[in-house]
Design an enzyme around this catalytic site. Sequence first.
Site, mmCIF file in Angstrom:
data_model
loop_
_atom_site.group_PDB
_atom_site.id
_atom_site.type_symbol
_atom_site.label_atom_id
_atom_site.label_comp_id
_atom_site.label_asym_id
_atom_site.label_seq_id
_atom_site.Cartn_x
_atom_site.Cartn_y
_atom_site.Cartn_z
ATOM 1 N N ARG A 1 -32.688 -5.315 15.086
ATOM 2 C CA ARG A 1 -33.794 -4.361 15.139
ATOM 3 C C ARG A 1 -35.056 -5.026 14.599
ATOM 4 N NH1 ARG A 1 -34.650 0.321 10.867
ATOM 5 N NH2 ARG A 1 -35.404 -1.532 9.749
ATOM 6 N N GLY A 2 -34.873 -5.749 13.505
ATOM 7 C CA GLY A 2 -35.998 -6.472 12.911
ATOM 8 C C GLY A 2 -36.611 -5.743 11.741
ATOM 9 N N GLU B 1 -29.500 -21.298 9.194
ATOM 10 C CA GLU B 1 -30.665 -20.540 9.668
ATOM 11 C C GLU B 1 -31.933 -21.302 9.291
ATOM 12 O OE1 GLU B 1 -31.364 -16.098 9.050
ATOM 13 O OE2 GLU B 1 -32.990 -16.944 7.839
ATOM 14 N N THR C 1 -35.275 -17.824 13.136
ATOM 15 C CA THR C 1 -35.725 -16.460 12.882
ATOM 16 C C THR C 1 -36.895 -16.070 13.787
ATOM 17 O OG1 THR C 1 -37.266 -17.197 11.185
ATOM 18 C CG2 THR C 1 -35.077 -16.578 10.439
ATOM 19 N N HIS D 1 -33.174 -15.637 17.098
ATOM 20 C CA HIS D 1 -33.098 -14.247 16.671
ATOM 21 C C HIS D 1 -34.064 -13.497 17.589
ATOM 22 C CE1 HIS D 1 -31.926 -15.247 12.208
ATOM 23 N NE2 HIS D 1 -31.338 -16.058 13.077
ATOM 24 N N GLN E 1 -25.645 -10.306 5.781
ATOM 25 C CA GLN E 1 -26.753 -10.467 4.839
ATOM 26 C C GLN E 1 -26.238 -11.312 3.668
ATOM 27 O OE1 GLN E 1 -29.666 -10.874 3.942
ATOM 28 N NE2 GLN E 1 -30.494 -8.821 4.347
HETATM 29 P P1 FAD Z 1 -29.745 -1.861 13.070
HETATM 30 O O1 FAD Z 1 -28.355 -2.264 13.316
HETATM 31 O O2 FAD Z 1 -30.470 -1.125 14.132
HETATM 32 O O3 FAD Z 1 -29.749 -0.983 11.742
HETATM 33 C C1 FAD Z 1 -30.971 -0.550 11.155
HETATM 34 C C2 FAD Z 1 -30.713 0.744 10.374
HETATM 35 O O4 FAD Z 1 -30.431 1.792 11.294
HETATM 36 C C3 FAD Z 1 -29.504 0.649 9.453
HETATM 37 O O5 FAD Z 1 -29.755 1.411 8.289
HETATM 38 C C4 FAD Z 1 -28.406 1.291 10.268
HETATM 39 O O6 FAD Z 1 -27.387 1.803 9.449
HETATM 40 C C5 FAD Z 1 -29.189 2.375 11.010
HETATM 41 N N1 FAD Z 1 -28.568 2.750 12.278
HETATM 42 C C6 FAD Z 1 -27.987 1.943 13.181
HETATM 43 N N2 FAD Z 1 -27.561 2.657 14.240
HETATM 44 C C7 FAD Z 1 -27.899 3.953 13.988
HETATM 45 C C8 FAD Z 1 -27.732 5.166 14.703
HETATM 46 N N3 FAD Z 1 -27.102 5.214 15.876
HETATM 47 N N4 FAD Z 1 -28.242 6.307 14.161
HETATM 48 C C9 FAD Z 1 -28.858 6.295 12.959
HETATM 49 N N5 FAD Z 1 -29.025 5.162 12.230
HETATM 50 C C10 FAD Z 1 -28.551 4.006 12.734
HETATM 51 N N6 FAD Z 1 -35.305 -9.530 10.464
HETATM 52 C C11 FAD Z 1 -36.322 -10.014 11.193
HETATM 53 O O7 FAD Z 1 -37.357 -9.338 11.337
HETATM 54 N N7 FAD Z 1 -36.253 -11.264 11.775
HETATM 55 C C12 FAD Z 1 -35.149 -12.040 11.667
HETATM 56 O O8 FAD Z 1 -35.129 -13.139 12.214
HETATM 57 C C13 FAD Z 1 -34.039 -11.545 10.930
HETATM 58 N N8 FAD Z 1 -32.893 -12.246 10.819
HETATM 59 C C14 FAD Z 1 -31.820 -11.702 10.167
HETATM 60 C C15 FAD Z 1 -30.619 -12.424 10.104
HETATM 61 C C16 FAD Z 1 -29.522 -11.909 9.431
HETATM 62 C C17 FAD Z 1 -28.227 -12.682 9.393
HETATM 63 C C18 FAD Z 1 -29.614 -10.638 8.795
HETATM 64 C C19 FAD Z 1 -28.439 -10.072 8.041
HETATM 65 C C20 FAD Z 1 -30.794 -9.909 8.846
HETATM 66 C C21 FAD Z 1 -31.903 -10.435 9.544
HETATM 67 N N9 FAD Z 1 -33.103 -9.731 9.626
HETATM 68 C C22 FAD Z 1 -34.164 -10.249 10.327
HETATM 69 C C23 FAD Z 1 -33.278 -8.465 8.923
HETATM 70 C C24 FAD Z 1 -32.997 -7.227 9.807
HETATM 71 O O9 FAD Z 1 -33.833 -7.232 10.927
HETATM 72 C C25 FAD Z 1 -33.273 -6.004 8.963
HETATM 73 O O10 FAD Z 1 -32.284 -5.859 7.980
HETATM 74 C C26 FAD Z 1 -33.483 -4.701 9.700
HETATM 75 O O11 FAD Z 1 -33.969 -3.747 8.782
HETATM 76 C C27 FAD Z 1 -32.225 -4.131 10.349
HETATM 77 O O12 FAD Z 1 -31.862 -4.848 11.455
HETATM 78 P P2 FAD Z 1 -30.451 -4.577 12.189
HETATM 79 O O13 FAD Z 1 -30.436 -5.435 13.368
HETATM 80 O O14 FAD Z 1 -29.336 -4.654 11.230
HETATM 81 O O15 FAD Z 1 -30.696 -3.055 12.652
#
Ligand code: FAD
Length: 291
Positions: free
Chosen positions: A108-109, A17, A48, A78, A179
Site C-alpha cells: 500500500r505504501g 533491501e 524501495t 517495491h 517488518q
Molecule cells: P496493507 O496490507 O494494505 O495494510 C495497511 C493497513 O490496512 C493495515 O493496518 C491492514 O491491517 C489494513 N487492512 C488491510 N486490508 C484491510 C481490509 N480489507 N479492511 C480494512 N483494513 C485492512 N513503504 C513504502 O512507502 N515504500 C516501500 O518501499 C516500503 N517497503 C516496505 C518493505 C517491507 C518489507 C515492509 C514490511 C514495509 C514496507 N513499507 C514501504 C511500509 C508499508 O508500505 C507500510 O507499512 C504501509 O503502512 C502498509 O503497507 P501494506 O502493504 O502492509 O498495506
Amino acid sequence: MKIHKTLKQEGRSLSFEFFVPRDGQGEAGLDKAIATLGKFQPTFVSITQQSSVPNSLESTKRVVIYIKDNTLLEPMPHLTCVEQNESQLRETLENYRALGIENILALRGDPYPKAGEFCPPAGGFRHAKSLVKLASSIGGFSVGVAVYPEGHTESPNLDMDMSYVKEKVDAGSDFAITQMFFQNSYFYDFMERVRSKNIKIPIIAGIMPAVPISRVKRFSQRCGVTLPENVARSMEQAGNSKEDAEKVAIELAIRQCEDLLHNGIRYFHFFTMNQSDVVVKILNNLSAITD
Ligand code: FAD
C-alpha cells in the site's frame, strides 16, 4: 527467476533491501552496497519506492534497470499504491514485465510525508491486496507482500491483522517479508498465528541493524516496533562513538540471527539502509546464512 520458487527449492535465502538515494553521496553508497553485498550472491535484492523521494516511481525503476543491466543480481522493485491509480499501476506492472522483471513487492505504501493518514489517489487502491490481485491477474510475477510481527500500526488487533494477511495471500501473494523486529519472540508468535490461519507461503525475516540508534528509534516508533530495553541500553552505553555503536549493533544483529537460525529460520532479508560495511561485518559472522 521467481522468488517463491527459489525459496521453496532452496529452503533458505539471503536478500537485501536497498533504498533509492537522493543525492550524489547517496549514489556512491548505493553503488558500494550493490558491489559489496552482491558478492554474497543474494537470492534477490529489493529496491524501495518512497513517497518522500521526488519522482519516486521513476527513481526506483532507474535503480532496478541499472541492477538488471549491470549485475547478475535479481532486482525486485517495491511498488506502492500511493501515487498511482489502478490503470497507472497496470501500466507500470506491464512495463516492469516487459523489462524482464519477474518479482514485485506489492505494498500500500507509506503516506506522503506530513499527509497523516493514507489517502489513495482517485481510482486508486486503499489496500495492498488490490495491487496483489492486479499483479496476479496480469501474470508473470512472483508477488511478495509486507507483514508485521507486532501487527501493523493501523490494525485494530493481531487477529484482524492476520485476517488481512490471509486476504493478501488469497489475492495471490506467494511470499512475504516481515517488518523489522528486535525481539524474536514477536516473530515466533507471528509464525504461530500464520500457521493457525493455514498460511503456507514462505515468510522472510526482516533484519534491521540497529544503527544509527537515533534513526532506528525514530523508525521503530513510527512503525510500532518495540525496541527492547536491553537493545536501547546497549546502544546508549556505546555513547557517541560511531565505531562503538556499530560494534554493538553488529553484535546484536549476529545474536538475533543466531537465535533465529537455532529456531529453524532460513529466510533472511536485511534492511541495509545502503550501509554495506555494517551488513558485511554481520554476515561475516554468520556462515550458516552465507555458505
Ligand atoms: P496493507 O496490507 O494494505 O495494510 C495497511 C493497513 O490496512 C493495515 O493496518 C491492514 O491491517 C489494513 N487492512 C488491510 N486490508 C484491510 C481490509 N480489507 N479492511 C480494512 N483494513 C485492512 N513503504 C513504502 O512507502 N515504500 C516501500 O518501499 C516500503 N517497503 C516496505 C518493505 C517491507 C518489507 C515492509 C514490511 C514495509 C514496507 N513499507 C514501504 C511500509 C508499508 O508500505 C507500510 O507499512 C504501509 O503502512 C502498509 O503497507 P501494506 O502493504 O502492509 O498495506
